[in-house]
Scaffold this motif. Sequence first.
Motif, PDB file in Angstrom:
ATOM      1  N   ALA A   1      48.039   6.523 -60.376  1.00 31.84           N
ATOM      2  CA  ALA A   1      48.216   7.326 -59.161  1.00 31.84           C
ATOM      3  C   ALA A   1      46.894   7.535 -58.421  1.00 31.84           C
ATOM      4  CB  ALA A   1      48.836   8.680 -59.513  1.00 31.84           C
ATOM      5  N   GLY A   2      45.780   7.123 -59.035  1.00 30.41           N
ATOM      6  CA  GLY A   2      44.477   7.271 -58.389  1.00 30.41           C
ATOM      7  C   GLY A   2      43.832   8.631 -58.585  1.00 30.41           C
ATOM      8  N   PHE A   3      44.346   9.442 -59.526  1.00 31.63           N
ATOM      9  CA  PHE A   3      43.824  10.787 -59.745  1.00 31.63           C
ATOM     10  C   PHE A   3      42.685  10.832 -60.756  1.00 31.63           C
ATOM     11  CE2 PHE A   3      48.370  12.227 -58.704  1.00 31.63           C
ATOM     12  CZ  PHE A   3      48.074  12.384 -57.369  1.00 31.63           C
ATOM     13  N   VAL A   4      42.648   9.852 -61.667  1.00 27.69           N
ATOM     14  CA  VAL A   4      41.691   9.864 -62.770  1.00 27.69           C
ATOM     15  C   VAL A   4      41.062   8.485 -62.898  1.00 27.69           C
ATOM     16  CG1 VAL A   4      41.527  10.040 -65.301  1.00 27.69           C
ATOM     17  CG2 VAL A   4      42.879  11.696 -64.049  1.00 27.69           C
ATOM     18  N   ALA A   5      39.788   8.463 -63.277  1.00 32.07           N
ATOM     19  CA  ALA A   5      39.089   7.214 -63.594  1.00 32.07           C
ATOM     20  C   ALA A   5      38.668   7.280 -65.061  1.00 32.07           C
ATOM     21  CB  ALA A   5      37.865   7.039 -62.702  1.00 32.07           C
ATOM     22  N   ARG A   6      38.623   6.117 -65.689  1.00 33.49           N
ATOM     23  CA  ARG A   6      38.262   6.049 -67.104  1.00 33.49           C
ATOM     24  C   ARG A   6      37.155   5.009 -67.275  1.00 33.49           C
ATOM     25  NH1 ARG A   6      43.090   4.542 -71.025  1.00 33.49           N
ATOM     26  NH2 ARG A   6      42.846   2.582 -69.959  1.00 33.49           N
ATOM     27  N   ALA A   7      36.203   5.324 -68.146  1.00 32.60           N
ATOM     28  CA  ALA A   7      35.095   4.405 -68.411  1.00 32.60           C
ATOM     29  C   ALA A   7      34.726   4.498 -69.891  1.00 32.60           C
ATOM     30  CB  ALA A   7      33.893   4.772 -67.550  1.00 32.60           C
ATOM     31  N   PRO A   8      34.150   3.443 -70.448  1.00 29.76           N
ATOM     32  CA  PRO A   8      33.705   3.512 -71.847  1.00 29.76           C
ATOM     33  C   PRO A   8      32.655   4.609 -72.015  1.00 29.76           C
ATOM     34  CG  PRO A   8      33.628   1.249 -71.037  1.00 29.76           C
ATOM     35  CD  PRO A   8      33.897   2.130 -69.854  1.00 29.76           C
TER      36      PRO A   8
ATOM     37  N   GLY B   1      31.262   3.909 -78.739  1.00 27.73           N
ATOM     38  CA  GLY B   1      31.880   2.664 -78.295  1.00 27.73           C
ATOM     39  C   GLY B   1      33.380   2.618 -78.459  1.00 27.73           C
ATOM     40  N   ARG B   2      33.930   3.531 -79.253  1.00 22.05           N
ATOM     41  CA  ARG B   2      35.388   3.561 -79.457  1.00 22.05           C
ATOM     42  C   ARG B   2      36.096   4.495 -78.491  1.00 22.05           C
ATOM     43  NH1 ARG B   2      35.172   6.082 -84.952  1.00 22.05           N
ATOM     44  NH2 ARG B   2      33.435   7.005 -83.875  1.00 22.05           N
ATOM     45  N   ALA B   3      35.355   5.285 -77.749  1.00 21.94           N
ATOM     46  CA  ALA B   3      35.946   6.340 -76.910  1.00 21.94           C
ATOM     47  C   ALA B   3      35.871   5.980 -75.427  1.00 21.94           C
ATOM     48  CB  ALA B   3      35.228   7.664 -77.159  1.00 21.94           C
ATOM     49  N   TRP B   4      36.750   6.628 -74.674  1.00 21.23           N
ATOM     50  CA  TRP B   4      36.780   6.520 -73.216  1.00 21.23           C
ATOM     51  C   TRP B   4      36.486   7.892 -72.645  1.00 21.23           C
ATOM     52  CZ3 TRP B   4      37.521   2.001 -70.638  1.00 21.23           C
ATOM     53  CH2 TRP B   4      38.061   0.933 -71.362  1.00 21.23           C
ATOM     54  N   THR B   5      35.667   7.937 -71.613  1.00 21.01           N
ATOM     55  CA  THR B   5      35.480   9.187 -70.878  1.00 21.01           C
ATOM     56  C   THR B   5      36.399   9.154 -69.657  1.00 21.01           C
ATOM     57  OG1 THR B   5      33.647   8.308 -69.580  1.00 21.01           O
ATOM     58  CG2 THR B   5      33.090   9.488 -71.606  1.00 21.01           C
ATOM     59  N   VAL B   6      36.839  10.315 -69.251  1.00 23.45           N
ATOM     60  CA  VAL B   6      37.737  10.414 -68.100  1.00 23.45           C
ATOM     61  C   VAL B   6      37.158  11.411 -67.107  1.00 23.45           C
ATOM     62  CG1 VAL B   6      39.876   9.673 -69.204  1.00 23.45           C
ATOM     63  CG2 VAL B   6      39.171  12.029 -69.441  1.00 23.45           C
ATOM     64  N   THR B   7      37.301  11.083 -65.838  1.00 23.89           N
ATOM     65  CA  THR B   7      36.829  11.953 -64.765  1.00 23.89           C
ATOM     66  C   THR B   7      37.881  11.983 -63.665  1.00 23.89           C
ATOM     67  OG1 THR B   7      35.689  10.098 -63.732  1.00 23.89           O
ATOM     68  CG2 THR B   7      34.363  11.512 -65.167  1.00 23.89           C
TER      69      THR B   7
END
Length: 147
Positions: A77-84, A89-95
């Motif tokens: 929906a374009g509300f959240v972005a995810r990056a390593p 190295g196993r986790a994703w951060t979300v903003t």
Amino acid sequence: MDPAGRERLYHLLQTAAHRLKTRADRDSQGVAGVTAAQAAVMFVIARERGTTQRRVAEQLKLNESAVTGMVGRLMEAGFVARAPSRTDGRAWTVTLTPVGEAALDRFRVNLDALNAEITAALGGEAEVARFADGLRAILAIAPSREA
């Protein structure tokens, strides 16, 4: 019979929770484009900048797989972005994206209006505080599986 049973308190709590969630979802989807559950995820992301999906799940006491699915829908929906994650190295951060921040702002307005109605229905701030204390006492006797 116990007073809680006589008043059918469990039934009333279940019914009130369901109706409030249904109303919040209906109202907010039209205004903000998110459900109450999605907004809860977004609130955690907004509060804890650069958080991980695991941390969101911990904060909301949800399975990480449920949060992963919800984050996926929020990304579509374009509300959240995810990056390593830079540190794991196993986790994703979300903003939140700017679109997500705007949607959360619209959800807050809707939630504030609903909370004002709840305050009026309960008879003011003192009654809200007593009701909140009662709900916390109920939560203490019925801990979640994760607790």
